[in-house]
Design an enzyme around this catalytic site. Structure first.
Site, short mmCIF file in Angstrom:
data_model
loop_
_atom_site.label_atom_id
_atom_site.label_comp_id
_atom_site.label_asym_id
_atom_site.label_seq_id
_atom_site.Cartn_x
_atom_site.Cartn_y
_atom_site.Cartn_z
N ARG B 7 -48.33 -39.04 8.22
CA ARG B 7 -46.93 -39.21 7.88
C ARG B 7 -46.33 -37.89 7.38
O ARG B 7 -45.26 -37.47 7.81
CB ARG B 7 -46.85 -40.31 6.81
CG ARG B 7 -45.50 -40.61 6.31
CD ARG B 7 -45.45 -41.96 5.61
NE ARG B 7 -46.16 -42.02 4.34
CZ ARG B 7 -45.95 -42.97 3.41
NH1 ARG B 7 -45.05 -43.91 3.62
NH2 ARG B 7 -46.64 -42.98 2.29
N GLY B 31 -33.54 -43.34 0.14
CA GLY B 31 -34.79 -43.80 -0.49
C GLY B 31 -35.68 -42.64 -0.82
O GLY B 31 -36.72 -42.41 -0.20
N GLU B 82 -25.63 -49.27 -0.22
CA GLU B 82 -24.40 -50.00 0.05
C GLU B 82 -23.31 -49.67 -0.98
O GLU B 82 -22.13 -49.91 -0.72
CB GLU B 82 -24.68 -51.52 0.03
CG GLU B 82 -25.50 -52.02 1.23
CD GLU B 82 -26.99 -51.63 1.18
OE1 GLU B 82 -27.44 -51.08 0.16
OE2 GLU B 82 -27.67 -51.86 2.19
N GLU B 97 -37.74 -42.04 5.14
CA GLU B 97 -39.03 -42.63 5.49
C GLU B 97 -38.91 -44.09 5.10
O GLU B 97 -39.25 -44.48 3.99
CB GLU B 97 -40.15 -41.91 4.74
CG GLU B 97 -41.52 -42.18 5.34
CD GLU B 97 -42.04 -43.55 5.00
OE1 GLU B 97 -41.64 -44.52 5.67
OE2 GLU B 97 -42.84 -43.65 4.07
N GLU B 106 -40.96 -55.33 4.81
CA GLU B 106 -40.83 -54.55 3.57
C GLU B 106 -40.28 -53.14 3.84
O GLU B 106 -40.54 -52.21 3.09
CB GLU B 106 -42.17 -54.45 2.83
CG GLU B 106 -42.64 -55.81 2.32
CD GLU B 106 -43.83 -55.72 1.39
OE1 GLU B 106 -44.28 -54.61 1.08
OE2 GLU B 106 -44.31 -56.79 0.97
#
Lengths: 374, 374
Positions: B7, B31, B82, B97, B106
């Site tokens: 990753r 995130g 949001e 990611e 999830e």
């Protein structure tokens, strides 16, 4: 229930050694499960047994009734205790195996209280009739294991951050502290566990009752949403490392005031190497452990709160989650976030042997407990 | 993210091999997590990087920003995608990611879609830009292990019921069937698991794409709540016992139509013994296994539904639960109760080598899948 011999024997003895409570009587079995309590009630001479269950086990009831030849006596009703009705106006006996972990957690206590208020004769009998919650300090290998897991996780973290610095040229070791905080929560503060098989030698202080319940005086308004208890346990071993509090419960089959059981039966989930139950003990770990001496007094303020989200319409059927706190003092400890089944800061005070005034007071902080393996 | 080298390398290569996408540009990191993507974006030459995170990691951002000396470039905002606003009107790059188990479970896909719709320049670039979900038939030792666990549970049950008959004189063996049903659900139908380290040798049929997603064309209304896919996988091994479907995903960093990435980077979570990721593969077990031959075609209808309870206000932030079904045919299979993260009946059809019309069709039933270890 079927594989727990302590539980099976206690209920069996309670019913068959107090047959006169059942002979010719109307019995209500709350939360039928396997149906064994209803069957025993019928075998003890009940005139009629109604078993109420909200689960799918009800589907197999008719086969069971046929198999044990109690068609005329035994009737199974699918539904929640709050909604069902019966041809009987009142019942002589309400029998139920309603207890959850540490008595209330995931228990059906609300349903039993509802049944008692709505359907029990004034002279009727609850099986069981009384319940108690206990706590005692002691030792546990879990503390060292969790500490070691925490140290492993921190070593891994340091290695990863070092690798990122050398390989990607980005020094983000500043994240070590927040990671450590997160890992402490996970390994050191998630602190309630069921220990089984339980060993009485792990108990190193006098067990103390933190709550007594008379099941026959329950009312819907009396559902336990909160209780607080201050206990003092005397240390029974010299120079011991106290790593945990163990919590357990017992229930008693005593009959009622008007209608005492000649053979009082006890079902206990206390630590017992040979006769442990599936409930085990709830273990609240102390990080770091407290070193204490014989006759020291360990003083603990304890409070238990039902979590709001499982309080359905004021008459929750099942105590799915119980929030447990120990001496929540917001000046000293921040209010913890809820986690798992239990969430709890712990503040316990050690009063040394011969203590007669001020001085040595050790405050131990255990910010969060969460029920594991449930 | 930090400990998953596959990753880390994919994102690092994607950013630094396509630096022109970042140089002098406004970048939004959805995130933040550890902040490494925002840091790399800054190091690749971004004019400004905003990192949005709803978690407590934000608290440590100022320390991190100081530690890596990008105070002027890097800004961290706590909140959900949001709700937040920025001084920038639009962004040139959105990096995230966001992927969860089997891509969507999830995951933070909703937040990324929201960011794309509200904040990405028409000529802007998503990092990653595309995603695919894959499935392939294969073998797994888990099937035999679960079968054995089930048999152990049933042996225990029979012994307990026998003991109850001999000790308490009550024959309730009629409960064997409902118990078996319950145990089958638990051991045989709770069937989705993450297998790691993953072994490519376990794949015994051609991997097939079940879903492709272009991240840059996402709109809030286009949030995935359901999709259906019919796939055909050709068996690649002779006389093999097919015990599972494995599901995985990959994402690609391709840039956009107007602004292609010269170095397209792929991050794949496909079975790989040496370079597996923390996502592993989602394994859907078949009970009983299907025996198939080389060039047989295994035809599978597959559908995935987002569970309603996690669909917050129509713009859920996180795909916490994804309901997964495979060819739900109520005439043949009863609708299953939801359990765990996934719930799924599976109907797959085996078309033998040389099949050219009617005859041999093997229907396999896997009534329920539930995500474990998540």
């Amino acid at each position: 229930m079927l594989s727990d011999c302590v539980r099976m024997d206690s209920y069996s003895n309670a019913v068959f050694e107090n047959k006169h409570h059942f002979e010719g009587k109307a019995v209500l079995d709350v939360g039928k499960g396997s149906g064994i309590l209803a069957i025993w009630s019928a075998q003890a001479g009940a005139r009629k047994v109604y078993a109420v269950d909200a689960t799918k086990m009800v589907e197999h009831a008719s086969e069971l009734v046929k198999a044990i030849s109690v068609q005329d006596i035994f009737e199974v009703i699918e539904g929640s205790m709050e909604d069902v009705t019966f041809p009987e106006k009142v019942f002589d006996v309400i029998i139920s195996e309603w207890m959850g972990y540490f008595l209330l957690c995931e228990s059906m206590f609300d349903s039993v209280i509802c049944a008692c208020e709505c359907w029990l004769k004034p002279s009727g009998v609850m099986y069981p009739s009384h319940a108690r919650m206990w706590m005692a300090p002691g030792r546990s290998g879990l503390v060292d294991q969790k500490k070691s897991d925490y140290e492993d996780a921190m070593n891994d973290c340091r290695q990863i951050l070092k690798f990122i610095e050398s390989y990607y040229g980005v020094d983000i070791r500043v994240l070590t502290n927040p990671f450590a905080k997160e890992q402490r929560k996970y390994y050191l503060n998630v602190d309630i566990a069921v220990e089984q098989p339980s060993n009485p030698n792990q108990v190193k202080g006098t067990p103390v009752i933190i709550k007594e319940i008379d099941c026959s005086t329950g009312t819907i308004n009396g559902i336990i949403v909160y209780f607080n208890s201050s206990i003092s346990s005397s240390i029974t071993a010299e120079n011991t490392r106290h790593c945990r509090f163990a919590g357990w419960f017992d229930v008693h089959f005593r009959g009622s005031h008007e209608n005492r059981a000649p053979q009082e039966i006890e079902l206990t989930t206390a630590p017992n190497e040979d006769f442990g139950t599936h409930w085990g003990q709830q273990v609240f770990l102390l990080h770091p452990p407290v070193r204490a001496h014989q006759e020291d007094n360990l003083i603990l303020n304890f409070s238990l709160t039902r979590s709001k989200e499982n309080h359905r319409n004021g008459t929750s059927v099942v105590y799915e989650q119980v929030l447990l706190r120990m001496n929540l003092d917001p000046d000293i400890f921040p209010v913890p976030a809820k986690m798992g089944k239990f969430s709890s800061p712990c503040l316990c005070r050690l009063v040394p042997r011969g203590f007669n005034g001020a001085t040595r007071t050790v405050w131990k902080k255990v910010p969060r407990f969460a029920m594991q393996s449930m």
